[in-house]
Design an enzyme around this catalytic site. Structure first.
Site, PDB file in Angstrom:
ATOM      1  CB  CYS A  88      -0.937  -0.002   1.204  1.00  0.00           C
ATOM      2  SG  CYS A  88      -2.025  -1.437   1.265  1.00  0.00           S
ATOM      3  CG  HIS A 344      -5.891   1.937   0.331  1.00  0.00           C
ATOM      4  ND1 HIS A 344      -4.858   2.699  -0.204  1.00  0.00           N
ATOM      5  CD2 HIS A 344      -5.291   0.845   0.872  1.00  0.00           C
ATOM      6  CE1 HIS A 344      -3.719   2.095   0.011  1.00  0.00           C
ATOM      7  NE2 HIS A 344      -3.942   0.957   0.648  1.00  0.00           N
TER       8      HIS A 344
END
Length: 400
Positions: A88, A344
């Site tokens: 991420c 996200h």
């Protein structure tokens, strides 16, 4: 000792797509949206770009492997394009590559673009990625909410925080972020919520309820960087420069030994300490003007406040409840709404965080604008509490 990159690189321009369920756009459309804004902001032509870094995490279901998806989508002039992926924190990794190229003198002007298109998969959470052949042998299976719920339990046990107090604190994190996101036209979720809604929402992984978890989204963000000297030659003034970029990666200490108690992020503390040293910051609680942190879950943000040495250890929950991280608090956090309101898109999130810090430092954040920020910090985390990568970046006014 390394000299660091403080004030050696300036941000020439940035761009960010609208985040959300972008059924109207493919990955190439999202990249173009962010890129065109960044190029207009920078005031340069494609022929002036020397190299590019491209971040996307789940390439098999998104943009594809290699550097060609970015080069083709943007019609780049056959320059070098390097695809990077680091869980991420991939967006921060693209920015790091572009910044280091400029700092090293390998490029005069470099581009970083991050994108992820997740909604078209039809999967409710993050799509299941291939973990490789080793991970299943050394790591038990677990969901993201479950992994971070354990962080909450460990934090509560270590610091003697009552169940109700911790639940109220993580609810306040969510309420604060939604209040900020409501003011951001590029956010995915733009409705304020109440503490009562957060406290009474359906449970996902105790103590994390629905409003304590960030969503899945589509989006892209871009940055164009150069040297301060070139930026001034191009007519730029009041420059925003990179003060520090640090990345820390788990080495098995958390997951394979008994030294870690599960209540914090070991890598975040290491990256933050190195970043402050590189930036010349000795009193982060007083000197950092604002932050964007990786609030994949609200408890992550709360714990991160301590890992970044803003709140004393074991007292982050009190600072949260006291409003220290609210928009009008001592160190505003997630002033754009954070992952909580943007969702996200993995490859884009790190650059999206920097985009907000950049706008704030230039006084261009509109309704969200803070008064006279000097330093902005981003924290971009990938993986799970027991095994992760953590990027910490600090940008600010030139000479500060």
């Amino acid at each position: 000792m390394p000299q660091g990159i403080r004030d050696k690189v300036a941000i020439l321009g940035m761009g960010c797509s609208k985040f959300g369920e972008r059924w109207d756009a493919g990955p190439d459309d999202l990249m173009v949206e962010a890129y065109l804004e960044a190029m207009q902001d920078a005031g340069v032509e494609p022929s002036q770009l020397d190299a590019a870094w491209f971040s996307t995490h789940i390439d098999e279901i998104g943009s594809g492997k290699g550097g060609t998806p970015l080069s083709i989508a943007l019609r780049l002039p056959n320059i070098a394009v390097t695809r990077v992926e680091n869980f991420c924190a991939s967006g921060s990794e693209a920015f790091r590559g572009a910044v280091y190229a400029v700092a090293a003198g390998a490029a005069d002007i470099a581009l970083a673009v991050g994108v992820e298109k997740l909604k078209d998969t039809g999967y409710g959470g993050l799509p299941v990625a291939n973990p490789g052949t080793l991970s299943p042998q050394v790591m038990p299976n677990g969901s993201a909410p479950g992994n971070f719920a354990q962080l909450a339990s460990a934090y509560r046990a270590k610091h003697g925080v009552s169940k109700d107090d911790l639940k109220r604190a993580i609810a306040h994190v969510s309420v604060k972020s939604h209040a900020n996101g409501a003011k951001n036209p590029k956010a995915h979720l733009r409705k304020p919520i109440t503490e009562e809604q957060a406290l009474n929402a359906p449970m996902i992984a105790e103590p994390l309820g629905l409003f304590d978890c960030c969503g899945v989204s589509d989006g892209a963000a871009a940055a164009i960087v150069t040297t301060p000297e070139i930026a001034r030659a191009l007519g730029k003034h009041d420059l925003v420069t990179v003060k520090a970029l640090q990345l820390s990666v788990s080495n098995g200490y958390e997951s394979q030994y008994n030294g870690w108690d599960g209540s914090h992020f070991h890598t975040a503390r290491i990256a933050a300490g190195k970043a402050y040293k590189e930036a010349g910051i000795e009193r982060p609680r007083e000197q950092i003007s604002m932050m964007e942190v990786h609030d994949c879950f609200s408890v992550t943000e709360l714990v991160t406040m301590e890992d970044l040495f803003i709140s004393p250890e074991g007292q982050g929950w009190r600072d949260v409840l006291d409003g220290f991280y609210d928009a009008d608090g001592g160190v505003p956090c997630q002033i754009d709404g954070g992952l909580k309101c943007f969702g996200h898109p993995i490859g884009a999130s790190g650059l999206r965080m920097l985009y907000e810090m950049y706008l704030q430092l230039q006084g261009r954040a509109g309704e969200r604008q803070l008064a006279n920020p000097v330093f902005g910090m981003t924290h971009n985390l990938g993986g799970a509490p027991a095994s992760n990568v953590c990027s910490v970046a600090i940008i600010g006014q030139e000479g500060a």
